[in-house]
Design an enzyme around this catalytic site. Structure first.
Site, PDB file in Angstrom:
ATOM      1  N   HIS A 153      52.304 -38.904 -17.876  1.00  0.00           N
ATOM      2  CA  HIS A 153      52.489 -40.382 -18.593  1.00  0.00           C
ATOM      3  C   HIS A 153      53.559 -40.131 -19.612  1.00  0.00           C
ATOM      4  O   HIS A 153      53.696 -39.414 -20.473  1.00  0.00           O
ATOM      5  CB  HIS A 153      50.969 -40.874 -19.143  1.00  0.00           C
ATOM      6  CG  HIS A 153      50.814 -42.283 -19.284  1.00  0.00           C
ATOM      7  ND1 HIS A 153      51.526 -42.652 -20.498  1.00  0.00           N
ATOM      8  CD2 HIS A 153      50.660 -43.213 -18.422  1.00  0.00           C
ATOM      9  CE1 HIS A 153      51.496 -44.090 -20.083  1.00  0.00           C
ATOM     10  NE2 HIS A 153      50.760 -44.402 -18.902  1.00  0.00           N
ATOM     11  N   ASP A 158      45.382 -43.546 -12.560  1.00  0.00           N
ATOM     12  CA  ASP A 158      45.868 -43.665 -10.883  1.00  0.00           C
ATOM     13  C   ASP A 158      45.318 -42.516 -10.145  1.00  0.00           C
ATOM     14  O   ASP A 158      44.991 -42.679  -8.930  1.00  0.00           O
ATOM     15  CB  ASP A 158      47.506 -43.772 -10.794  1.00  0.00           C
ATOM     16  CG  ASP A 158      47.804 -44.969 -11.116  1.00  0.00           C
ATOM     17  OD1 ASP A 158      47.064 -46.022 -11.081  1.00  0.00           O
ATOM     18  OD2 ASP A 158      49.080 -45.113 -11.520  1.00  0.00           O
TER      19      ASP A 158
HETATM   20  N1  CMC Z   1      54.454 -33.742 -11.348  1.00  0.00           N
HETATM   21  C1  CMC Z   1      55.398 -32.711 -11.778  1.00  0.00           C
HETATM   22  N2  CMC Z   1      56.237 -32.506 -12.775  1.00  0.00           N
HETATM   23  C2  CMC Z   1      56.205 -33.687 -13.494  1.00  0.00           C
HETATM   24  C3  CMC Z   1      55.461 -34.949 -13.362  1.00  0.00           C
HETATM   25  C4  CMC Z   1      54.439 -34.607 -12.150  1.00  0.00           C
HETATM   26  N3  CMC Z   1      53.954 -35.764 -11.864  1.00  0.00           N
HETATM   27  N4  CMC Z   1      55.466 -35.774 -14.142  1.00  0.00           N
HETATM   28  C5  CMC Z   1      56.231 -35.187 -15.054  1.00  0.00           C
HETATM   29  N5  CMC Z   1      56.832 -33.916 -14.817  1.00  0.00           N
HETATM   30  C6  CMC Z   1      57.766 -32.962 -15.379  1.00  0.00           C
HETATM   31  C7  CMC Z   1      59.213 -33.705 -15.251  1.00  0.00           C
HETATM   32  O1  CMC Z   1      59.808 -32.989 -14.020  1.00  0.00           O
HETATM   33  C8  CMC Z   1      59.985 -33.161 -16.535  1.00  0.00           C
HETATM   34  O2  CMC Z   1      60.245 -31.846 -16.398  1.00  0.00           O
HETATM   35  P1  CMC Z   1      61.506 -31.439 -17.203  1.00  0.00           P
HETATM   36  O3  CMC Z   1      61.173 -31.444 -18.587  1.00  0.00           O
HETATM   37  O4  CMC Z   1      61.492 -29.852 -16.978  1.00  0.00           O
HETATM   38  O5  CMC Z   1      62.788 -32.157 -16.653  1.00  0.00           O
HETATM   39  C9  CMC Z   1      58.802 -33.249 -17.422  1.00  0.00           C
HETATM   40  O6  CMC Z   1      57.552 -33.295 -16.809  1.00  0.00           O
HETATM   41  C10 CMC Z   1      58.839 -34.721 -18.190  1.00  0.00           C
HETATM   42  O7  CMC Z   1      58.835 -35.955 -17.239  1.00  0.00           O
HETATM   43  P2  CMC Z   1      59.622 -37.006 -17.214  1.00  0.00           P
HETATM   44  O8  CMC Z   1      60.050 -37.874 -15.755  1.00  0.00           O
HETATM   45  O9  CMC Z   1      60.799 -36.975 -18.211  1.00  0.00           O
HETATM   46  O10 CMC Z   1      58.464 -38.043 -18.073  1.00  0.00           O
HETATM   47  P3  CMC Z   1      58.565 -39.589 -17.978  1.00  0.00           P
HETATM   48  O11 CMC Z   1      57.819 -39.741 -19.164  1.00  0.00           O
HETATM   49  O12 CMC Z   1      60.070 -40.105 -17.820  1.00  0.00           O
HETATM   50  O13 CMC Z   1      57.495 -39.752 -16.713  1.00  0.00           O
HETATM   51  C11 CMC Z   1      55.919 -40.347 -15.356  1.00  0.00           C
HETATM   52  C12 CMC Z   1      56.201 -40.278 -16.801  1.00  0.00           C
HETATM   53  C13 CMC Z   1      54.374 -41.004 -15.238  1.00  0.00           C
HETATM   54  C14 CMC Z   1      56.884 -41.685 -14.626  1.00  0.00           C
HETATM   55  C15 CMC Z   1      55.879 -39.151 -14.632  1.00  0.00           C
HETATM   56  O14 CMC Z   1      55.081 -38.288 -15.131  1.00  0.00           O
HETATM   57  C16 CMC Z   1      55.735 -39.204 -13.142  1.00  0.00           C
HETATM   58  O15 CMC Z   1      56.512 -39.728 -12.320  1.00  0.00           O
HETATM   59  N6  CMC Z   1      54.324 -39.112 -12.682  1.00  0.00           N
HETATM   60  C17 CMC Z   1      54.139 -39.193 -11.411  1.00  0.00           C
HETATM   61  C18 CMC Z   1      53.633 -40.869 -10.913  1.00  0.00           C
HETATM   62  C19 CMC Z   1      52.517 -41.283 -11.720  1.00  0.00           C
HETATM   63  O16 CMC Z   1      51.326 -40.927 -11.769  1.00  0.00           O
HETATM   64  N7  CMC Z   1      52.773 -42.604 -12.367  1.00  0.00           N
HETATM   65  C20 CMC Z   1      51.598 -43.281 -12.959  1.00  0.00           C
HETATM   66  C21 CMC Z   1      51.667 -43.360 -14.413  1.00  0.00           C
HETATM   67  S1  CMC Z   1      50.125 -44.095 -15.081  1.00  0.00           S
HETATM   68  C22 CMC Z   1      49.984 -45.768 -14.667  1.00  0.00           C
HETATM   69  C23 CMC Z   1      51.026 -46.569 -14.681  1.00  0.00           C
HETATM   70  O17 CMC Z   1      51.614 -46.559 -16.067  1.00  0.00           O
HETATM   71  O18 CMC Z   1      51.465 -47.363 -13.926  1.00  0.00           O
END
Ligand code: CMC
Length: 431
Positions: free
Chosen positions: A308, A366
């Site tokens: 998140h 989720d």
């Molecule tokens: N699986 C594997 N690695 C992950 C994941 C994951 N689900 N989420 C983040 N990472 C890693 C990512 O690769 C990155 O690694 P590095 O620093 O080495 O590049 C690090 O963790 C930080 O990730 P980010 O993408 O920079 O983080 P963000 O804050 O931009 O993204 C997120 C947050 C929710 C979009 C992401 O965690 C994600 O894509 N999760 C899966 C989708 C999901 O479950 N979304 C629902 C969110 S809750 C409900 C809502 O708000 O709608």
């Protein structure tokens, strides 16, 4: 906005700027850069808004490190445990918990707006049968501005109020009808003697040919899912609603924009994507392979339902949702369902893996909501529409707050331009 004597000093070349700092009632201080371009001639750069407060708000507060989510100051676990969705709607919309009389009046206003304009049926029927219910919802909610002209004048507080009630009241009917249409069953009309969640379950699962009795435990679980998704501060879809509304667009158009944004798999679409991922994994012996893929930087695969932007310890909504999932699964006697087995083992395997601990990746709301919804009998395509109907009150509360702000300005971000500079047009024969 709280007045403060604190400032931040910024040096740009030979200029020194003193930027005011605002102290919020909770959360980090906020540096006010509104005069930065006028006084310093520079922009800030923050794609993804990781460090930018785009508005002032009194509705919802999140402390991502503590795993705290407050609506008007009340913690989400207390609201999910002791309150119910329509009371939380009132709280979000009007700022305080209602008295018994206020709640009764509010519930009656919502209940009396649940029917859709009969002509809207033809609008539904224009979609292909296999349309995703989110696609239908974006279209139908946008089209509400064509059916309810008398509540589109945003300058009139009464029309704003009517539009708010209409959206909260009609969204379950719209979501249920989008589903019914996609499976070729007749639309089921709302019933005013049922509570909000029971009415939605009935509109989804009843058929005219036989009686349908709503199970109170499922209805309570449904209501809790609505409550847990009701608002979440300035997330992507809420910010979309605010940006759309900043131009003066009507409320139905703004909420349709929010639904479109919510659909993406990084946001509300994650509940559907999560269940599809669990099905793709299929059996517990394949979990290590998917964990490795999630950790591999060369593989775009991510564990859906994990991570998140704001919560870095746990998602407080996920905690309540997990408890609710256990209750529902036990009630329905489906604890041994293979998808659910994969979910449980995957959660344990990811939490025990140092990669997920280091990056502070935990199951989010989720991860569990999809499990409950599947057990209740909803197809995966309905997961995000259910999120959208729950979040409608949050979008509207934020929209109302924004519209009532006398200092409202159109949202107009700037950019870091890296394209070509001025050049002369070349005729096609000379290129
Ligand atoms: N699986 C594997 N690695 C992950 C994941 C994951 N689900 N989420 C983040 N990472 C890693 C990512 O690769 C990155 O690694 P590095 O620093 O080495 O590049 C690090 O963790 C930080 O990730 P980010 O993408 O920079 O983080 P963000 O804050 O931009 O993204 C997120 C947050 C929710 C979009 C992401 O965690 C994600 O894509 N999760 C899966 C989708 C999901 O479950 N979304 C629902 C969110 S809750 C409900 C809502 O708000 O709608």
């Amino acid at each position: 906005m709280s007045d403060t004597k604190k400032t931040a000093t910024l040096s740009i070349g030979d200029k020194t700027l003193e930027l005011p700092i605002h102290t919020p009632t909770a959360g980090p201080d906020v540096i006010d850069i509104r005069r930065l371009y006028a006084d310093g001639g520079v922009f800030t750069y923050d794609p993804g808004f990781t460090s930018t407060a785009a508005c002032e708000s009194t509705i919802t507060f999140i402390d991502g490190d503590k795993g705290e989510l407050l609506h008007r100051g009340y913690p989400i676990d207390q609201l999910a445990g002791k309150s119910h969705f329509l009371e939380v709607c009132y709280l979000l919309l009007y700022g305080e918990l209602p008295s018994a009389a206020q709640l009764e009046d509010f519930e009656s206003r919502v209940t009396n707006h649940t029917m859709l304009h009969e002509q809207m049926q033809y609008f539904f029927r224009g979609f292909r049968r296999d349309a995703h219910p989110m696609a239908t919802m974006v279209g139908v909610v946008g089209a509400m501005s064509a059916f309810y002209h008398d509540s589109t004048d945003i300058a009139d507080p009464w029309q704003r109020e009517v539009a708010s009630i209409r959206l909260i009241a009609k969204m379950p009917t719209i979501a249920a009808w989008a589903y019914k249409y996609s499976i070729g069953q007749p639309f089921v009309y709302p019933r005013n003697d049922l509570d909000y969640a029971s009415n939605f379950l009935r509109m989804c699962f009843a058929v005219p040919a036989e009686d349908y009795e709503v199970n109170p435990i499922l209805s309570r679980a449904m209501d809790r899912i609505f409550t847990l998704h009701a608002d979440h501060e300035q997330n992507a879809s809420t910010s979309t609603v605010r940006l759309a509304s900043s131009s003066g667009a009507n409320p139905f158009a703004c909420i349709a924009a929010g639904i479109a944004c919510l659909w993406g798999p990084a946001h509300g679409g994650a509940n559907q994507a999560c269940l599809e991922m669990l099905r793709e994994i299929g059996t517990v012996d394949r979990i290590p392979e998917f964990i490795e893929r999630a950790k591999d930087k060369n593989d775009p695969f991510r564990l859906m339902g994990f991570g998140h932007r704001v919560y870095k310890n746990f998602d407080p909504r996920a905690k309540v949702m997990k408890q609710s999932a256990d209750e529902v699964l036990e009630l329905l006697g489906v604890e041994n369902n293979p998808t659910l087995q994969v979910a449980k083992e995957l959660e344990a395997a990811a939490l025990a893996d140092p990669y997920f601990a280091e990056k502070k990746l935990f199951p989010n709301v989720d991860f569990y909501s999809g499990i409950i919804l599947e057990a209740m009998g909803f197809p995966t395509e309905m997961f995000t529409p259910i999120f959208a109907l729950s979040r409608t009150v949050g979008w509207i509360s934020q929209w109302k707050e924004q519209i009532s702000d006398p200092g409202l300005k159109i949202g107009r971000p700037r950019q870091l331009y890296t394209g070509e500079t001025l050049r002369d047009y070349v005729n096609v024969e000379d290129r």
